[in-house]
Motif scaffolding. Structure first.
Motif, mmCIF file in Angstrom:
data_model
loop_
_atom_site.group_PDB
_atom_site.id
_atom_site.type_symbol
_atom_site.label_atom_id
_atom_site.label_comp_id
_atom_site.label_asym_id
_atom_site.label_seq_id
_atom_site.Cartn_x
_atom_site.Cartn_y
_atom_site.Cartn_z
ATOM 1 N N UNK A 283 0.846 -1.198 0.000
ATOM 2 C CA UNK A 283 0.000 0.000 0.000
ATOM 3 C C UNK A 283 0.874 1.239 0.000
ATOM 4 N N UNK A 284 0.593 2.207 -0.881
ATOM 5 C CA UNK A 284 1.399 3.439 -0.894
ATOM 6 C C UNK A 284 1.355 4.125 0.471
ATOM 7 N N UNK A 285 2.455 4.753 0.836
ATOM 8 C CA UNK A 285 2.549 5.378 2.152
ATOM 9 C C UNK A 285 1.509 6.481 2.329
ATOM 10 N N UNK A 286 1.264 7.260 1.251
ATOM 11 C CA UNK A 286 0.304 8.351 1.372
ATOM 12 C C UNK A 286 -1.107 7.818 1.578
ATOM 13 N N UNK A 287 -1.396 6.623 1.044
ATOM 14 C CA UNK A 287 -2.734 6.042 1.185
ATOM 15 C C UNK A 287 -2.982 5.620 2.643
ATOM 16 N N UNK A 288 -1.958 5.038 3.245
ATOM 17 C CA UNK A 288 -2.082 4.696 4.669
ATOM 18 C C UNK A 288 -2.246 5.965 5.503
ATOM 19 N N UNK A 289 -1.468 7.006 5.155
ATOM 20 C CA UNK A 289 -1.572 8.269 5.874
ATOM 21 C C UNK A 289 -2.960 8.870 5.708
ATOM 22 N N UNK A 290 -3.540 8.741 4.522
ATOM 23 C CA UNK A 290 -4.899 9.246 4.292
ATOM 24 C C UNK A 290 -5.882 8.613 5.269
ATOM 25 N N UNK A 291 -5.755 7.305 5.486
ATOM 26 C CA UNK A 291 -6.628 6.599 6.423
ATOM 27 C C UNK A 291 -6.446 7.124 7.841
ATOM 28 N N UNK B 220 -5.225 10.067 8.733
ATOM 29 C CA UNK B 220 -5.723 11.438 8.781
ATOM 30 C C UNK B 220 -7.249 11.464 8.851
ATOM 31 N N UNK B 221 -7.877 10.578 8.086
ATOM 32 C CA UNK B 221 -9.335 10.508 8.101
ATOM 33 C C UNK B 221 -9.876 10.190 9.481
ATOM 34 N N UNK B 222 -9.202 9.274 10.175
ATOM 35 C CA UNK B 222 -9.610 8.945 11.549
ATOM 36 C C UNK B 222 -9.400 10.138 12.480
ATOM 37 N N UNK B 223 -8.322 10.881 12.252
ATOM 38 C CA UNK B 223 -8.060 12.065 13.075
ATOM 39 C C UNK B 223 -9.112 13.147 12.840
#
Length: 248
Positions: free
Chosen positions: A11-19, A21-24
Motif C-alpha cells: 500500500x502506498x505510504x500516502x494512502x495509509x496516511x490518508x486513512x 488522517x481521516x480517523x483524526x
C-alpha cells in the motif's frame, strides 16, 4: 489460481496516511476547523511533506477536506443529499428547504432553457429569473437559476419589489398557487461558470453537478430550474432510498 502482481504491491505510504488522517478528522477536529499547516502536520505524523500533500489531496477529492481561498484547509461538512427522484414532486420554495432567495430579474434564458419552457415561444423573450443559494454550515454548496415565464405567474402584482429577494419570494409564492402535475429531472457533470464559482467559493471551471428540473402544470412547462452543486460537497439520493447515495 496464482497470485496477481497487484496483490503483491504494498500500500502506498500516502494512502495509509490518508486513512490515519481521516480517523483524526473524525476524532480531533470539528466541521469548519482549520487544519494546522503542512509543516506541523508532517511533524505530527512523522512523514515527508510530499507524502502529506498527496494524502491531503486525496481527502479533498473525497470531500473530507476543503481548501478555502484566504482561509486554508478546513474540515468539510457532511455531503448534501441531492434528490434526483421524481416521485415526490414539490414547487421550489415549499417544504423544509435550505434554499435562500437572493435576487429576481427579467432576463432572456439560455436557448436550451427556452426550448424546455416552450419550443414555440420567442427565443429572445425575457422571463422571471429567480436566483437562490443552498446553504449548509454557513457555506453555499449550490446555486440555482429558476426560470419562470410570465404566463405562470399572471397575478404577480406591482406591489412586489421590482427585483431582489422580495421579488424572488413573490414569484415563488405565485408558483405555489398552481397545481403541480409532475416534474422531470436530468443530472450531468459540468464545469462551474464564473458567477457560480464566485458564489460557491470555487475556481471557474471546477467540477460541478448540474441538475435541471422541469415543473409541469396543465400539460405544459411552468418553470425550469438549473441548479449547480459543488461536486465535492454533494451526493445523489433516490427518494425513498433514504441515506443510500452515490458520492460525487
Amino acid at each position: 489460481m496464482g497470485t496477481t502482481q497487484l496483490e503483491s504491491v504494498p500500500e502506498p505510504k500516502y494512502w495509509h496516511l490518508k486513512t490515519v488522517l481521516g480517523e483524526a478528522l473524525d476524532t480531533d477536529f470539528s466541521v469548519g476547523e482549520i487544519l494546522p499547516n503542512e509543516r506541523e502536520l508532517a511533524a505530527r505524523f512523522g512523514v515527508a511533506r510530499a507524502t502529506l500533500r498527496q494524502a491531503l489531496e486525496q481527502l479533498e477529492l473525497e470531500g473530507r477536506l476543503q481548501r478555502r481561498r484566504g482561509v486554508g484547509t478546513t474540515v468539510a461538512p457532511p455531503r448534501v443529499g441531492v434528490d434526483v427522484s421524481t416521485t415526490q414532486a414539490q414547487w421550489p420554495g415549499s417544504g423544509e428547504e435550505a434554499w435562500n432567495p437572493v435576487d429576481c430579474t427579467l432576463v432572456v434564458p439560455p436557448a436550451a432553457v427556452a426550448r424546455l419552457l416552450d419550443p414555440d415561444r420567442g427565443a429572445d423573450e425575457p422571463v422571471h429569473t429567480v436566483r437562490r443559494l443552498r446553504m449548509t454550515h454557513g457555506q453555499a454548496v449550490a446555486a440555482e437559476q429558476l426560470y419562470v415565464p410570465a404566463r405562470s405567474v399572471p397575478d404577480l402584482t406591482a406591489i412586489d419589489a421590482p427585483s431582489g429577494a422580495a421579488r424572488a419570494r413573490g414569484v415563488l409564492r405565485e408558483l405555489q398557487r398552481l397545481t403541480l402535475e409532475g416534474q422531470d429531472r436530468a443530472v450531468e457533470l459540468g464545469s462551474a461558470r464564473a458567477d457560480d464559482a464566485k458564489e460557491l467559493d470555487r475556481l471557474p471551471g471546477a467540477p460541478v453537478l448540474l441538475v435541471t428540473t422541469r415543473y409541469l402544470t396543465d400539460g405544459r412547462t411552468a418553470a425550469v430550474s438549473v441548479a449547480t452543486y459543488r461536486a465535492d460537497t454533494c451526493r445523489l439520493t433516490f427518494g425513498d432510498a433514504g441515506d443510500f447515495g452515490i458520492a460525487s
